[in-house]
Each structure stands twice: as structure tokens, then as C-alpha cells.
Design a protein around this motif. Structure first.
Motif, PDB file in Angstrom:
ATOM      1  N   LEU A  32     -12.924  10.843  -8.276  1.00 23.69           N
ATOM      2  CA  LEU A  32     -11.975   9.452  -7.967  1.00 23.69           C
ATOM      3  C   LEU A  32     -12.565   8.223  -7.985  1.00 23.69           C
ATOM      4  N   ILE A  33     -14.038   8.350  -7.489  1.00 23.10           N
ATOM      5  CA  ILE A  33     -14.661   6.926  -7.538  1.00 23.10           C
ATOM      6  C   ILE A  33     -15.815   6.885  -8.350  1.00 23.10           C
ATOM      7  N   HIS A  37      -8.113   3.594   1.889  1.00 24.89           N
ATOM      8  CA  HIS A  37      -7.503   2.388   2.133  1.00 24.89           C
ATOM      9  C   HIS A  37      -6.183   2.264   0.896  1.00 24.89           C
ATOM     10  N   ARG A  38      -6.751   2.478  -0.318  1.00 29.73           N
ATOM     11  CA  ARG A  38      -5.678   2.063  -1.264  1.00 29.73           C
ATOM     12  C   ARG A  38      -4.621   3.230  -1.571  1.00 29.73           C
ATOM     13  N   LEU A  39      -5.157   4.426  -1.035  1.00 34.54           N
ATOM     14  CA  LEU A  39      -3.943   5.247  -0.830  1.00 34.54           C
ATOM     15  C   LEU A  39      -3.248   5.108   0.157  1.00 34.54           C
ATOM     16  N   SER A  40      -3.729   4.643   1.306  1.00 34.79           N
ATOM     17  CA  SER A  40      -2.806   4.231   2.594  1.00 34.79           C
ATOM     18  C   SER A  40      -1.818   3.270   2.158  1.00 34.79           C
ATOM     19  N   GLY A  51       1.228  12.002  -7.945  1.00 35.36           N
ATOM     20  CA  GLY A  51      -0.197  11.771  -7.796  1.00 35.36           C
ATOM     21  C   GLY A  51      -0.643  11.379  -6.604  1.00 35.36           C
ATOM     22  N   GLN A  52       0.443  10.867  -5.641  1.00 31.06           N
ATOM     23  CA  GLN A  52      -0.315  10.638  -4.160  1.00 31.06           C
ATOM     24  C   GLN A  52      -0.359  11.971  -3.306  1.00 31.06           C
ATOM     25  N   ASP A  93       2.047   3.151   2.442  1.00 31.38           N
ATOM     26  CA  ASP A  93       2.759   2.382   3.293  1.00 31.38           C
ATOM     27  C   ASP A  93       4.122   1.751   2.662  1.00 31.38           C
ATOM     28  N   CYS A  94       3.866   1.449   1.263  1.00 32.72           N
ATOM     29  CA  CYS A  94       5.014   0.788   0.525  1.00 32.72           C
ATOM     30  C   CYS A  94       6.303   1.910   0.562  1.00 32.72           C
TER      31      CYS A  94
END
Length: 352
Positions: free
Chosen positions: A37-38, A83-86, A164-165, A90-91
């Protein structure tokens, strides 16, 4: 919802406290997927017996070493991935009824973070005392608190996540469920086996735990590395195994000395140390119980009191507090510990 939140919290806390053998294939598969993923190929894996060993040797084939671990780039990369997933998740939370979101945040996220700071972070800081705080922040990423939070929002509050999440959450969950702490390098990922014994006690209103074991190490790994703790305070082994008066007297650390006295018991300590009773008085902050003031050193006294609240085992804990030597009245001393005068302390309905 409160009961469901507690059940979810305990499930994730069980993962964090697990002493079951690691599932190496599952851990390596999930970590490899996170590497992809990175934008990196799967690493080689270097398994160690404890966090102490994780940075003690250079993994075979690794460019990095413990001496320059603060410059390892991948912990920051994976933290950014988290953090990107969080932020995405959060949205999705905005429509949740606010009291429900607050309840889940308090009983799951905040509780598990408190347990992390009390039970999980101290051993890591002891093992990696030479590592800067910048690198230590990595330990928030593989810890279960944030995963439990989103799991609770989804299962208890019905927050919808995309396929995906879910897949990305599943990868982090798989790692947390399969192994202990891990340290990602560019070529080699170091992964620790789980401890073989963990002893904790519940100390907070929302199920928070801290390390505690009266009869041996609170935390022990297969290679023999261990950590002793008394009600959350890390202590040397003698505090639990031989809390002798001379050792207590020579101990410079106030918290360690307090733990050793509690382990021995305040009654035996006062008797064996030959402390002189200065005065006694009924405790106005805890009706029905007595305050006792003893000389401890030339410039210090100790106030012996009974806890105002009942412990989880149904007993009231006797404890001692050091106070300045100029105090001669137990009620004055009790007020001083709260920053109050004796008159103000006497007006308390009940202290805790």
C-alpha cells in the motif's frame, strides 16, 4: 450501546494482552500487504523473542541499525497511511448521534489509550530507552485503540464503511491479531513474539488496565526479559520479593519506596522501622476512620489514612502519605495533602 461498547473494548484489549503464540504466516502476509500500500515490495522478516531484542541487533540484510533508528523512514510512512484511513473514516462518522459518538470515544478509544499509556508503553520505553520520542510515537500506530474505535463505530453505531476501507482496516486488524509489536525497515521488518505472561489489574471506571503482579514479573517474554510492576508503577524485583526495611530506607526513588512499603504493609513497616506515633485524630473526610501521624525522618512525617472508597475486592486500602515535618496535627496533615487548611478539609463530605 454501553454494554456493546464495553464488549468491543474487551475484545480488542484481549488482543493487546494476548499471550498466545504468534501466527507468523498471517502476520507476514498482512504486513506485506501494508508494504504494498505504500508502494514497496514485501520485506524480509526478522522475528525476535521480545521488544528488548528488536533493536539490540541489526537484522540480517538490513541497512538500518539501532543507532540510527530515528532516521528509519517507514514508521512515518505507515503512520501516514493510518492517518489517511482515519480521515476517510472520520468523514463517515458525522451523521452519528453525538452522545453515541462521545460514549464510544470515551469507553473504547480513551479507555484503550489509557491502558496503552499505563500497561503497554512503559515496557517499550524501558526496552528502547535510547530511542527519541519522535520514533516512539510509532507505537501508537500498531496499537489497537484506533482500530477498536472504528470497529465500535461500525458495529455499535452502524457507521458505513466502503469495501476498500474495510479491506484496509482488515489488514491492520490482521496484524494486531497475529503478532506483537513490529518495526518496519526498508528491506527487513522486525517483529516481536508475544509475551508468555501478562498480569494486569483494572483500575479505571471504563475498564482501563495497568500492569500489576504481587508475586513475580507483571510482564515476561520467552527470552527471560521481564518487568515488575506494583499497581502500575515499574519497580525493581526486590520490592516484591524482599521489601526489607534497609532497602526501603536506602531507596532514593519516592515512588519505588512507596510501593515497597505498600508491599510490606504499612503496619509492619511502621513497626519494623520504629516510627514514632505523633498524634491520632478522627478523619473528618472519612467518618468512622482514623488518621495517624508518624515521625519518619527529621524533616518528614507520614500520615496513615484509610481510603475513602472501597476497592474492587471490597476492602478499603490503608495508605501512607509523606508530609512536611513541621505538621503536628493529623487533620492539618490531611488538609495539606489536598492543598486545604484543616478547617477546609473538615468540611469535605467524603474524600476519595
Amino acid at each position: 450501546m454501553q454494554r456493546e461498547a464495553a464488549a468491543i473494548r474487551e475484545q480488542w484489549l484481549g488482543r493487546a494482552l494476548s499471550t498466545q503464540p504468534t501466527d507468523r504466516p498471517a502476520a507476514e502476509a498482512a504486513i506485506s500487504a501494508l508494504y504494498r500500500l505504500i508502494g514497496l515490495p514485501p520485506p524480509r522478516f526478522h522475528w525476535v523473542s521480545s521488544p528488548l531484542m528488536a533493536l539490540a541487533t541489526v537484522p540480517p540484510g538490513a541497512r538500518q541499525s539501532a543507532e540510527n533508528i530515528d532516521d528509519w523512514p517507514l514508521p512515518a510512512e505507515f503512520t501516514s497511511l493510518k492517518h489517511r484511513l482515519s480521515r476517510e473514516l472520520d468523514c463517515q462518522v458525522g451523521w452519528v448521534h453525538r452522545p453515541n459518538e462521545q460514549l464510544l470515544r470515551q469507553q473504547v478509544l480513551s479507555s484503550l489509550n489509557s491502558s496503552f499509556n499505563s500497561a503497554f508503553l512503559p515496557p517499550l520505553l524501558q526496552a528502547h530507552s535510547g530511542v527519541s520520542w519522535r520514533y516512539r510515537t510509532w507505537y501508537d500506530t500498531p496499537y489497537v485503540a484506533w482500530l477498536a474505535h472504528y470497529d465500535a463505530l461500525h458495529r455499535a453505531a452502524g457507521v458505513p464503511f466502503s469495501a476498500g476501507q474495510h479491506r484496509r482496516l482488515a489488514l491492520w486488524t490482521a496484524v494486531a491479531s497475529a503478532c506483537h509489536w513490529w518495526w518496519p525497515g526498508e528491506q527487513v521488518c522486525v517483529v516481536s513474539e508475544r509475551p508468555v505472561a501478562v498480569h494486569t489489574e483494572v483500575w479505571g471506571d471504563d475498564g482501563e488496565v495497568r500492569l500489576h503482579h504481587a508475586d513475580g514479573p507483571a510482564l515476561r517474554y520467552g527470552d527471560g526479559w521481564d518487568l515488575y510492576a506494583w499497581h502500575g508503577t515499574q519497580v525493581p524485583p526486590w520490592v516484591l520479593e524482599d521489601p526489607a526495611i534497609d532497602r526501603i530506607a536506602n531507596e532514593p526513588n519516592v515512588e519505588v519506596r512507596r510501593c515497597a512499603i505498600e508491599r510490606l504493609g504499612w503496619g509492619p513497616y511502621i513497626e519494623q522501622a520504629g516510627l514514632r506515633l505523633v498524634a491520632t485524630a478522627p478523619d473528618p473526610g472519612n467518618p468512622g476512620f482514623e488518621l495517624r501521624l508518624y515521625d519518619m525522618r527529621r524533616d518528614t512525617k507520614v500520615l496513615l489514612a484509610i481510603n475513602g472508597s472501597v476497592e474492587r475486592d471490597g476492602h478499603r486500602r490503608r495508605y501512607g502519605l509523606t508530609v512536611p515535618g513541621f505538621l503536628k496535627d493529623p487533620v492539618d496533615a490531611a488538609g495539606w495533602t489536598y492543598g486545604l487548611s484543616a478547617e477546609q478539609y473538615s468540611l469535605l463530605q467524603r474524600r476519595t
